[in-house]
Design a protein around this motif. Structure first.
Motif, PDB file in Angstrom:
ATOM      1  N   CYS A   6      35.911  38.677  35.204  1.00  0.00           N
ATOM      2  CA  CYS A   6      35.686  37.312  35.232  1.00  0.00           C
ATOM      3  C   CYS A   6      37.020  36.636  35.126  1.00  0.00           C
ATOM      4  O   CYS A   6      37.857  37.246  34.111  1.00  0.00           O
ATOM      5  CB  CYS A   6      34.696  36.952  33.960  1.00  0.00           C
ATOM      6  SG  CYS A   6      34.817  35.178  33.781  1.00  0.00           S
ATOM      7  N   VAL A   7      37.640  35.716  35.898  1.00  0.00           N
ATOM      8  CA  VAL A   7      38.494  34.859  35.691  1.00  0.00           C
ATOM      9  C   VAL A   7      38.108  33.398  35.283  1.00  0.00           C
ATOM     10  O   VAL A   7      37.278  32.952  36.172  1.00  0.00           O
ATOM     11  CB  VAL A   7      39.592  34.999  36.650  1.00  0.00           C
ATOM     12  CG1 VAL A   7      40.715  33.923  36.829  1.00  0.00           C
ATOM     13  CG2 VAL A   7      40.033  36.429  37.159  1.00  0.00           C
ATOM     14  N   ALA A  70      45.464  33.527  31.967  1.00  0.00           N
ATOM     15  CA  ALA A  70      45.991  34.453  32.921  1.00  0.00           C
ATOM     16  C   ALA A  70      45.503  35.856  32.403  1.00  0.00           C
ATOM     17  O   ALA A  70      45.806  36.684  32.471  1.00  0.00           O
ATOM     18  CB  ALA A  70      47.353  34.616  33.203  1.00  0.00           C
ATOM     19  N   ILE A  71      44.302  35.483  31.438  1.00  0.00           N
ATOM     20  CA  ILE A  71      43.700  36.758  31.029  1.00  0.00           C
ATOM     21  C   ILE A  71      42.175  37.195  31.610  1.00  0.00           C
ATOM     22  O   ILE A  71      41.325  36.285  32.054  1.00  0.00           O
ATOM     23  CB  ILE A  71      43.225  36.480  29.305  1.00  0.00           C
ATOM     24  CG1 ILE A  71      44.610  36.515  28.791  1.00  0.00           C
ATOM     25  CG2 ILE A  71      42.399  37.757  28.969  1.00  0.00           C
ATOM     26  CD1 ILE A  71      44.279  36.138  27.261  1.00  0.00           C
ATOM     27  N   GLY A  95      42.070  41.548  28.709  1.00  0.00           N
ATOM     28  CA  GLY A  95      43.587  42.120  28.871  1.00  0.00           C
ATOM     29  C   GLY A  95      43.353  43.710  28.559  1.00  0.00           C
ATOM     30  O   GLY A  95      42.376  44.353  28.879  1.00  0.00           O
ATOM     31  N   PRO A  96      44.329  44.132  27.655  1.00  0.00           N
ATOM     32  CA  PRO A  96      44.203  45.591  27.561  1.00  0.00           C
ATOM     33  C   PRO A  96      43.341  46.167  26.210  1.00  0.00           C
ATOM     34  O   PRO A  96      43.190  47.286  26.049  1.00  0.00           O
ATOM     35  CB  PRO A  96      45.896  45.698  27.223  1.00  0.00           C
ATOM     36  CG  PRO A  96      46.266  44.480  26.501  1.00  0.00           C
ATOM     37  CD  PRO A  96      45.588  43.478  27.178  1.00  0.00           C
ATOM     38  N   ASP A 158      27.468  35.529  29.690  1.00  0.00           N
ATOM     39  CA  ASP A 158      26.889  35.546  28.288  1.00  0.00           C
ATOM     40  C   ASP A 158      27.722  36.331  27.329  1.00  0.00           C
ATOM     41  O   ASP A 158      27.988  36.028  26.295  1.00  0.00           O
ATOM     42  CB  ASP A 158      25.425  35.409  28.310  1.00  0.00           C
ATOM     43  CG  ASP A 158      24.747  35.142  26.972  1.00  0.00           C
ATOM     44  OD1 ASP A 158      25.305  34.301  26.218  1.00  0.00           O
ATOM     45  OD2 ASP A 158      23.941  36.012  26.408  1.00  0.00           O
ATOM     46  N   VAL A 159      27.615  37.569  27.805  1.00  0.00           N
ATOM     47  CA  VAL A 159      28.517  38.624  27.083  1.00  0.00           C
ATOM     48  C   VAL A 159      29.720  38.289  26.916  1.00  0.00           C
ATOM     49  O   VAL A 159      30.518  38.375  25.824  1.00  0.00           O
ATOM     50  CB  VAL A 159      28.397  40.125  27.912  1.00  0.00           C
ATOM     51  CG1 VAL A 159      29.244  41.083  27.139  1.00  0.00           C
ATOM     52  CG2 VAL A 159      26.963  40.528  27.566  1.00  0.00           C
ATOM     53  N   PHE A 160      30.518  37.760  28.026  1.00  0.00           N
ATOM     54  CA  PHE A 160      31.838  37.354  28.014  1.00  0.00           C
ATOM     55  C   PHE A 160      32.286  35.904  27.170  1.00  0.00           C
ATOM     56  O   PHE A 160      33.309  36.188  26.537  1.00  0.00           O
ATOM     57  CB  PHE A 160      32.377  37.174  29.137  1.00  0.00           C
ATOM     58  CG  PHE A 160      32.438  38.337  30.182  1.00  0.00           C
ATOM     59  CD1 PHE A 160      32.477  39.792  29.837  1.00  0.00           C
ATOM     60  CD2 PHE A 160      32.409  38.161  31.636  1.00  0.00           C
ATOM     61  CE1 PHE A 160      32.473  40.915  30.711  1.00  0.00           C
ATOM     62  CE2 PHE A 160      32.574  39.260  32.552  1.00  0.00           C
ATOM     63  CZ  PHE A 160      32.353  40.563  32.139  1.00  0.00           C
ATOM     64  N   ASN A 161      31.296  35.243  27.107  1.00  0.00           N
ATOM     65  CA  ASN A 161      31.421  34.098  26.365  1.00  0.00           C
ATOM     66  C   ASN A 161      31.242  34.653  24.731  1.00  0.00           C
ATOM     67  O   ASN A 161      32.048  33.854  24.056  1.00  0.00           O
ATOM     68  CB  ASN A 161      30.254  33.212  26.659  1.00  0.00           C
ATOM     69  CG  ASN A 161      30.585  32.220  27.751  1.00  0.00           C
ATOM     70  OD1 ASN A 161      31.750  31.936  27.933  1.00  0.00           O
ATOM     71  ND2 ASN A 161      29.508  31.904  28.494  1.00  0.00           N
TER      72      ASN A 161
END
Length: 168
Positions: A6-7, A70-71, A95-96, A158-161
């Motif tokens: 996701c961007v 930019a992540i 990111g990493p 939803d997980v990323f949020n």
């Protein structure tokens, strides 16, 4: 291996002054399970499916949308098939750095989530700690609605949020 990344883009002042007052965020998700498609999800939860060129178009809309820090947030892992179940455990990273684990379970013979939710829960009880199980259908499922990839993208968002907002 599977992956979903996701961007996130934010509306610039040019677009904000012209038309938007809320929901200035646009998330663009891509899945390795569906390489020909890309999903744009607005801050209000509207999901639009497009072809894979949507991601490259977003980079050309710099006047209207800028990428958030930019992540990229990504979930990835192996996939297993156990009988009629597709099981995909994964790691969510920003990111990493790894931030959490995710588990996607799909019952292949059924395309209406409300009709097989009991079977999916029974499978989850066999492979996970019961305290971490979700007892209800995830948000975005209507009674009798045929399940599609857009539903999966909304669940991953939803997980990323949860990652972006920190521990709940």
């Amino acid at each position: 291996m599977w992956s979903v990344h996701c961007v996130t883009y934010h509306a610039t002042s040019v677009l904000t002054n012209a038309t938007l007052t809320q929901n200035r965020t646009l998330h663009v998700l891509q899945s390795s399970e569906d390489l020909d498609s890309c999903y744009a999800i607005s801050g209000s939860g509207v999901c639009i499916a497009g072809d894979r060129d949507l991601a490259s178009i977003m980079t050309q809309l710099g006047t209207f949308y800028t990428q958030r820090k930019a992540i990229t947030v990504e979930a990835k892992g192996p996939r297993y098939q156990l009988g009629d179940f597709l099981i995909k455990p994964g790691v969510v990273s920003m990111g990493p750095n790894a931030h959490s684990n995710v588990l996607e379970v799909e019952y292949l013979p059924c395309c209406v989530a409300t009709q097989c939710w009991g079977l999916v829960n029974q499978m989850l009880v066999q492979i996970m700690d019961q305290s971490s199980l979700r007892r209800q259908l995830p948000a975005g499922h209507m009674e009798g609605t045929v399940y599609n990839r857009s539903h999966t993208m909304l669940q991953f968002l939803d997980v990323f949020n949860g990652i972006w907002s920190g521990p709940r």
